[in-house]
Enzyme design. Structure first.
Site, mmCIF file in Angstrom:
data_model
loop_
_atom_site.group_PDB
_atom_site.id
_atom_site.type_symbol
_atom_site.label_atom_id
_atom_site.label_comp_id
_atom_site.label_asym_id
_atom_site.label_seq_id
_atom_site.Cartn_x
_atom_site.Cartn_y
_atom_site.Cartn_z
ATOM 1 C CB ALA A 90 -0.944 0.092 1.275
ATOM 2 C CE1 TYR A 91 3.431 2.778 -4.163
ATOM 3 C CE2 TYR A 91 1.556 1.692 -4.542
ATOM 4 C CZ TYR A 91 2.902 1.987 -4.636
ATOM 5 O OH TYR A 91 3.751 1.012 -5.799
#
Length: 161
Positions: free
Chosen positions: A29-30
């Site tokens: 995930a960012y």
């Protein structure tokens, strides 16, 4: 400073599986995502966790910094993710002096399969296996960041392969 130099290709068929390792599940995930930089957290099926900072405008060459982090802290960071968590299984496939990484996506991107090969120079010309299709290096819609943030042309990526 580490440089990431990689080319990406769509994968055609299943022939690559004959030469692949057992693969490893990845969730990523960012935490931060901008046009020229990103910070992502990645959790591996074997218990490892890493933070990666990438900086650069091109998809072919970027500065890359990676750090091992505590698994529990990485799980907690997922709560702060922007966009979707990417789910994939990564397989390593040796081919004529290079190790290709083949990502088989799950979740909202189920059906998409992308191969990437890391290079030591932008002038490297790796032999292309017969199971790679169209090159997508530089096509932002095939970047994990774009896929996580839902930025696409409105078409399902796996329908484009």
């Amino acid at each position: 400073m580490a440089k990431e130099i990689e080319r990406k290709f769509l994968v055609s068929g299943q022939r690559w599986r004959t030469f692949a390792d057992e693969g490893i599940a990845i969730r990523q995930a960012y935490i931060v995502a901008q046009d020229d930089r990103s910070l992502r957290v990645r959790l591996y099926g074997d218990g490892r966790a890493r933070l990666t900072l990438k900086v650069g405008h091109t998809m072919l060459v970027r500065d890359e910094y990676e750090f091992d982090v505590d698994r529990d802290e990485a799980e907690d960071m997922l709560r702060h993710a922007i966009g979707n968590v990417i789910e994939k299984v990564r397989y390593r496939v040796p081919y004529e002096g290079h190790v290709w990484e083949v990502d088989v996506y799950g979740g909202v991107h189920r059906g998409l399969v992308i191969a990437e090969v890391e290079l030591s120079s932008i002038h490297d010309e790796p032999a292309l296996p017969n199971w790679v299709g169209r090159e997508v290096t530089g096509e932002s819609r095939y970047s994990n960041q774009s896929m996580a943030l839902g930025a696409s042309t409105g078409e399902s990526l796996h329908q484009l392969t």
